[in-house]
Write a protein that holds these residues in place. Structure first.
Motif, PDB file in Angstrom:
ATOM      1  N   THR A 226       0.832  -1.212   0.000  1.00  0.00           N
ATOM      2  CA  THR A 226       0.000   0.000   0.000  1.00  0.00           C
ATOM      3  C   THR A 226       0.863   1.256   0.000  1.00  0.00           C
TER       4      THR A 226
ATOM      5  N   THR B 105       1.112   4.018  -3.077  1.00  0.00           N
ATOM      6  CA  THR B 105       0.827   5.431  -2.781  1.00  0.00           C
ATOM      7  C   THR B 105       1.966   6.320  -3.254  1.00  0.00           C
TER       8      THR B 105
ATOM      9  N   LEU C 103      -7.703   0.891  -3.277  1.00  0.00           N
ATOM     10  CA  LEU C 103      -9.031   0.612  -2.746  1.00  0.00           C
ATOM     11  C   LEU C 103      -9.163  -0.851  -2.352  1.00  0.00           C
TER      12      LEU C 103
ATOM     13  N   VAL D 258      -7.090  -1.565   0.871  1.00  0.00           N
ATOM     14  CA  VAL D 258      -7.721  -1.007   2.065  1.00  0.00           C
ATOM     15  C   VAL D 258      -8.943  -1.830   2.462  1.00  0.00           C
TER      16      VAL D 258
ATOM     17  N   VAL E 195      -5.281   3.453   7.747  1.00  0.00           N
ATOM     18  CA  VAL E 195      -5.165   3.981   6.379  1.00  0.00           C
ATOM     19  C   VAL E 195      -4.229   5.192   6.341  1.00  0.00           C
TER      20      VAL E 195
ATOM     21  N   THR F  84      -0.525   5.392   4.177  1.00  0.00           N
ATOM     22  CA  THR F  84      -0.609   6.191   2.941  1.00  0.00           C
ATOM     23  C   THR F  84      -0.069   7.610   3.079  1.00  0.00           C
TER      24      THR F  84
ATOM     25  N   LEU G   8     -10.595   6.929   1.335  1.00  0.00           N
ATOM     26  CA  LEU G   8     -10.192   5.559   1.664  1.00  0.00           C
ATOM     27  C   LEU G   8     -10.353   5.286   3.161  1.00  0.00           C
TER      28      LEU G   8
END
Length: 495
Positions: A21, A25, A336, A339, A373, A377, A427
């Protein structure tokens, strides 16, 4: 503090997903910043920057007309633009209410005399005599320094001596000075201050003496359309100011219709236009007057050169625009998915159930999921944004070259900041919304690692059972004890 520590532990338990993730990002942010900067520069280059260019306007023979010009046929010079022809265009421009400065370049062939010789090299003149070709030399006159800078033989620099004087208002102009190429000077043993004679193309007996004022070398390739010019080695070009050229009788008057053959100069008058908008206005006015005439074209060498400089940028922009769209689409879908997988996995059902049983509210769990999250990110989004701001210029320079500088404008930075933060917030909200879909009937249905009963709960359960046994009448067995005893007996029998 409880929420923060739980969020951090949840991320460390899924190190692979967390790392993926973060990497996506970072890549999406960096690629988006760099890609949008290139697209934005391309748009500006074709609009605002194009309109701000200092344009010029030239009327020259068309490509079809140039094909009719031969370096060995003096009659083909009838395709050239003349002063009479230019008068039509100048009149229309004045009537349009636009006062323009202009610069002039005139070129004719010339012959060597005495011991003077031309520099050998690739030539399409072949073995044709000077009477056929007008000579192996070129005499080019510049009206101003701007005309010299725009020479289609290629830009040049002085390596010795001084530049020409372009004082057109002088009562005693310099009519003998000339610039010669380094190769021509070396071939003829010329140095600054030496004199040499050339003969006119129309008559070998008509000569003119010039003085070497400076020696030049080319700094760019030639970009000439005239076959008479390109047939000769450009090292044989002699440059003078207009006064010297006129003094030698090489510039026929506008009303002299008897001039023909090599006496007709290759006339190049370029109007200096303020900007692209004015250029477009003048082109429209000339079209209303049914100009240019057949065999001629209107162009702007300055705007043409600028447009040509956009070709590398255009080529890169096409690929970058597609790549940025794909990066945003694929990267967004992957983020998406990661997450949602992180909060909808079966183990998270057990975690949510145990937390709710322990008295943790859904709101508090939602905030924990949002923090997860943010942790995986937000820091990498900031790193990608900063890296994109500072790395875009050198990266684009390596791809495009030095023609155009791509930088990340402040407006683009702020749009990326708000857009990125908004996407991360969405998100995070989607992760928190997971709690709204958790049903109470799942509290004890989970079979993952998160649902195991702790030793404390077992002890408490046994204690409750013992108290219940004491409250029963004597001799009546406790169901819990019976079950336990039976279980122990079965175990011993199996042993």
């Amino acid at each position: 503090m409880f929420v923060l520590s739980n969020a951090w532990r949840a991320l460390t338990r899924a190190k692979g997903r967390t790392a993926l993730t973060a990497l996506i990002t970072l890549a999406v942010t960096f690629g988006t910043v760099a890609g949008l900067a290139v697209v934005q520069e391309n748009t500006a280059a074709h609009t605002d920057e194009y309109n701000a260019q200092a344009a010029n306007l030239a009327i020259r023979p068309s490509a079809a007309a140039w094909k009719k010009v031969s370096p060995t046929d003096s009659a083909s010079t009838k395709q050239y633009m003349t002063w009479t022809s230019y008068t039509e265009y100048a009149t229309v421009i004045q009537q349009a209410g636009v006062n323009l400065d202009f610069t002039v370049t005139e070129t004719v062939p010339a012959r060597t005399t005495g011991d003077l010789k031309a520099v050998e090299g690739e030539s399409s003149l072949g073995s044709a005599s000077d009477d056929k070709t007008g000579g192996q030399l070129l005499w080019r006159a510049f009206w101003t320094a701007d005309a010299a800078k725009a020479s289609d033989l290629g830009t040049f620099k002085l390596v010795d001596g001084k530049n020409l004087s372009y004082d057109n208002q002088s009562s005693d102009p310099d009519v003998t000075s000339a610039l010669v190429s380094s190769a021509f000077a070396k071939a003829n043993g010329l140095k600054v201050g030496d004199k040499f004679k050339v003969a006119t193309a129309a008559d070998a007996n008509t000569t003119y003496e010039l003085t070497v004022r400076g020696i030049y070398e080319y700094t760019a390739a030639a970009d000439s359309d005239n076959p008479v010019v390109t047939a000769r080695n450009r090292e044989n070009a002699i440059f003078t100011n207009y006064q010297a050229y006129s003094k030698a009788g090489l510039d026929p008057s506008a009303d002299d219709h008897s001039v023909s053959g090599w006496q007709v100069p290759d006339l190049n008058v370029v109007f200096n236009v303020t900007n692209a908008e004015t250029y477009d206005k003048l082109v429209a006015e000339l079209k209303k007057a049914k100009l240019p005439a057949s065999g001629f074209t209107i162009s702007s060498p300055a705007l043409d050169a600028y447009t040509k400089s956009l070709e590398p940028l255009d080529a890169v922009t096409g690929n970058v625009k597609t790549g940025t769209i794909v990066l945003l689409a694929v990267g967004g879908v992957l983020l998406l998915a990661l997450v949602l997988f992180g909060v909808w996995g079966p183990k998270r059902d057990d975690e949510i159930g145990m937390a709710l049983v322990s008295g943790v509210s859904r709101g508090r769990l939602g905030w924990q999921f949002m923090l997860e999250v943010f942790f995986e990110t937000l820091p990498f989004y900031v790193i990608g944004l900063i890296a994109g701001i500072f790395a875009t210029k050198p990266l684009a320079g390596a791809l495009i070259g030095t023609g155009h500088e791509v930088t990340v404008a402040s407006g683009l930075i702020w749009n990326t900041v708000w857009g990125g933060l908004g996407a991360i917030l969405v998100l995070a909200i989607l992760a928190a919304v997971r709690l709204a879909f958790f049903r109470a009937d799942k509290l004890f249905a989970a079979d993952g690692d998160w649902g195991t009963v702790s030793e404390t709960e077992i002890i408490e359960s046994e204690a409750s059972g013992q108290e219940a046994g004491k409250s029963q009448p004597a001799g009546q067995s406790n169901p819990a004890e019976s079950t336990t005893s039976t279980t122990h007996d079965d175990a011993e029998a199996q042993a």
